[in-house]
Write a protein that holds these residues in place. Structure first.
Motif, PDB file in Angstrom:
ATOM      1  N   ALA A  68      11.299 -13.325   6.296  1.00 43.01           N
ATOM      2  CA  ALA A  68      10.091 -13.284   7.230  1.00 43.01           C
ATOM      3  C   ALA A  68       9.033 -12.807   6.378  1.00 43.01           C
ATOM      4  CB  ALA A  68      10.378 -12.408   8.104  1.00 43.01           C
ATOM      5  N   ALA A  69       8.733 -11.311   5.999  1.00 38.78           N
ATOM      6  CA  ALA A  69       7.850 -11.185   4.204  1.00 38.78           C
ATOM      7  C   ALA A  69       7.637 -12.379   3.605  1.00 38.78           C
ATOM      8  CB  ALA A  69       8.110  -9.951   4.459  1.00 38.78           C
ATOM      9  N   ARG A 105       1.632 -17.617   2.984  1.00 39.79           N
ATOM     10  CA  ARG A 105       1.590 -18.519   3.860  1.00 39.79           C
ATOM     11  C   ARG A 105       0.180 -18.180   3.908  1.00 39.79           C
ATOM     12  NH1 ARG A 105       4.795 -18.668   9.484  1.00 39.79           N
ATOM     13  NH2 ARG A 105       5.876 -20.470   9.434  1.00 39.79           N
ATOM     14  N   GLY A 106       0.174 -17.083   3.290  1.00 39.28           N
ATOM     15  CA  GLY A 106      -1.195 -16.311   2.320  1.00 39.28           C
ATOM     16  C   GLY A 106      -1.471 -15.715   4.271  1.00 39.28           C
ATOM     17  N   ASP A 107      -0.669 -14.506   4.609  1.00 35.50           N
ATOM     18  CA  ASP A 107      -1.142 -13.944   6.178  1.00 35.50           C
ATOM     19  C   ASP A 107      -0.928 -12.854   6.116  1.00 35.50           C
ATOM     20  OD1 ASP A 107      -1.928 -14.145   8.875  1.00 35.50           O
ATOM     21  OD2 ASP A 107       0.005 -14.165   9.539  1.00 35.50           O
ATOM     22  N   THR A 108      -0.562 -12.061   4.691  1.00 29.55           N
ATOM     23  CA  THR A 108      -0.512 -10.351   4.831  1.00 29.55           C
ATOM     24  C   THR A 108      -1.580  -9.721   5.367  1.00 29.55           C
ATOM     25  OG1 THR A 108      -1.031 -10.870   2.353  1.00 29.55           O
ATOM     26  CG2 THR A 108       1.053 -10.259   2.638  1.00 29.55           C
ATOM     27  N   SER A 109      -2.489 -10.565   5.716  1.00 30.28           N
ATOM     28  CA  SER A 109      -3.651  -9.406   6.241  1.00 30.28           C
ATOM     29  C   SER A 109      -3.723  -9.496   8.316  1.00 30.28           C
ATOM     30  CB  SER A 109      -5.538  -9.725   5.716  1.00 30.28           C
ATOM     31  OG  SER A 109      -5.563 -11.273   6.048  1.00 30.28           O
ATOM     32  N   MET A 124       5.876  -5.371   8.619  1.00 27.16           N
ATOM     33  CA  MET A 124       6.603  -3.662   7.918  1.00 27.16           C
ATOM     34  C   MET A 124       6.409  -2.355   8.673  1.00 27.16           C
ATOM     35  SD  MET A 124       5.695  -4.593   5.137  1.00 27.16           S
ATOM     36  CE  MET A 124       6.676  -6.503   6.070  1.00 27.16           C
ATOM     37  N   HIS A 125       6.273  -2.215   9.737  1.00 26.18           N
ATOM     38  CA  HIS A 125       5.877  -1.460  11.159  1.00 26.18           C
ATOM     39  C   HIS A 125       7.286  -1.585  11.702  1.00 26.18           C
ATOM     40  CE1 HIS A 125       5.450   1.992  14.407  1.00 26.18           C
ATOM     41  NE2 HIS A 125       5.972   1.169  15.005  1.00 26.18           N
ATOM     42  N   ARG A 126       7.671  -2.266  12.341  1.00 21.22           N
ATOM     43  CA  ARG A 126       9.328  -2.987  12.869  1.00 21.22           C
ATOM     44  C   ARG A 126      10.396  -2.679  11.600  1.00 21.22           C
ATOM     45  NH1 ARG A 126       9.480  -7.592  16.708  1.00 21.22           N
ATOM     46  NH2 ARG A 126      10.555  -6.438  17.606  1.00 21.22           N
ATOM     47  N   THR A 127      10.233  -3.262  10.241  1.00 23.29           N
ATOM     48  CA  THR A 127      11.084  -2.806   9.153  1.00 23.29           C
ATOM     49  C   THR A 127      10.989  -1.348   8.586  1.00 23.29           C
ATOM     50  OG1 THR A 127       9.716  -4.950   8.283  1.00 23.29           O
ATOM     51  CG2 THR A 127      11.427  -3.613   6.900  1.00 23.29           C
ATOM     52  N   GLY A 128      10.138  -0.547   8.724  1.00 23.38           N
ATOM     53  CA  GLY A 128      10.165   0.559   8.396  1.00 23.38           C
ATOM     54  C   GLY A 128      11.078   1.173   9.804  1.00 23.38           C
ATOM     55  N   SER A 129      10.861   0.915  11.230  1.00 20.50           N
ATOM     56  CA  SER A 129      11.819   1.207  12.109  1.00 20.50           C
ATOM     57  C   SER A 129      13.265   1.414  12.099  1.00 20.50           C
ATOM     58  CB  SER A 129      11.317   0.655  13.695  1.00 20.50           C
ATOM     59  OG  SER A 129      12.080  -0.444  13.725  1.00 20.50           O
TER      60      SER A 129
END
Length: 278
Positions: A248-249, A255-259, A267-272
């Protein structure tokens, strides 16, 4: 003397308006799942529709949106999940607990290829239904239909004024972000929605539905994220989980959609999941 007093009063009013504008906050919207009033085979539409409406709202700059995950947590905390949270009073209670100003909810019915939604906009503070909308569409154009629900409810939300809350205005740029958002294959969306519907009660079966969606459309980011969360946090299959989340990342980066808010949520859910692994 009078002129000086007038100027002083004018400056005071302008200052107060500026302070009010600075202290005012964004409106917070809770999307409460739409209830199916038709055949049970279309119960999955509720989960999919809720997910899409939240996703669309997250593309609007001047609103905050309560995530479906946070809504479910609040249900557990106030011990209403087991009671089915029947009626508007329960919905409003969740809205207040989540700090929401407005609730989008309603009912839907599917007959053949036709779908009709009765959408409601509820003011959390007063508990009143501020507006009701009837929207008709077709299942083969489900994404266009769901966007119309968002635009219809947002048009009514723009008319609402709440103390200390900035008035909502959906901009041309907001609409461009919504209209240009990735839309999956309709069958993939159905499998994904079935997974969302099942993930709390039967995460193993839910994961199979997410994987079916990905077999049809491998770059379906939402399905990758939900597969990763389910595999990791619910089933302790961490290698599989990070595989889905890393895919997913990479798609976001391509897609240039990292902002975007959606990437931040990933990112938050990956951290969880890392926290679950320990």
């Amino acid at each position: 003397m009078k002129r000086s007093l007038f100027l002083a009063a004018t400056i005071l009013v302008i200052t107060l308006m500026q302070v009010s504008a600075l202290t005012a906050k964004k409106m917070t919207i809770l999307v409460y799942p739409f209830s199916n009033t038709g055949e049970k085979q279309y119960s999955w539409v509720s989960a999919g529709m809720t997910d899409t409406v939240i996703s669309d709202l997250c593309r609007i700059e001047n609103v905050n949106v309560v995530s479906e995950e946070d809504r479910k947590k609040s249900l557990n905390e106030i011990e209403l999940a087991q009671k089915g949270l029947i009626g508007e009073k329960g919905t409003i209670k969740v809205g207040r607990m989540m700090g929401a100003d407005i609730i989008f909810t309603g009912t839907y019915v599917v007959i053949g290829n036709r779908i009709r939604v009765f959408a409601k906009l509820i003011d959390v503070e007063s508990g009143r239904v501020e507006q009701s909308l009837k929207i008709d569409g077709t299942m083969d154009r489900i994404f266009e239909f769901q966007d119309r629900i968002v635009y219809g409810l947002m048009a009514e939300t723009e008319k609402i004024r709440i103390a200390d809350i900035n008035p909502v205005k959906i901009t041309t740029e907001d609409k461009k972000r919504i209209d240009s958002a990735f839309r999956p294959d309709t069958e993939a969306f159905m499998f994904y929605s079935r997974g969302l519907e099942l993930k709390d009660a039967d995460p193993k079966e839910a994961l199979e539905y997410f994987k079916k969606a990905l077999l049809i459309q491998g770059d379906y980011v939402e399905a990758l994220i939900e597969a990763g969360i389910t595999a990791g946090r619910e089933l302790n299959r961490f290698q599989d989980a990070f595989g889905f989340l890393n895919r997913a990342a990479k798609i976001f980066a391509r897609r240039g959609d990292t902002s975007s808010k959606h990437y931040a949520a990933l990112m938050h859910r990956t951290g969880s999941v890392y926290l679950s692994k320990g």
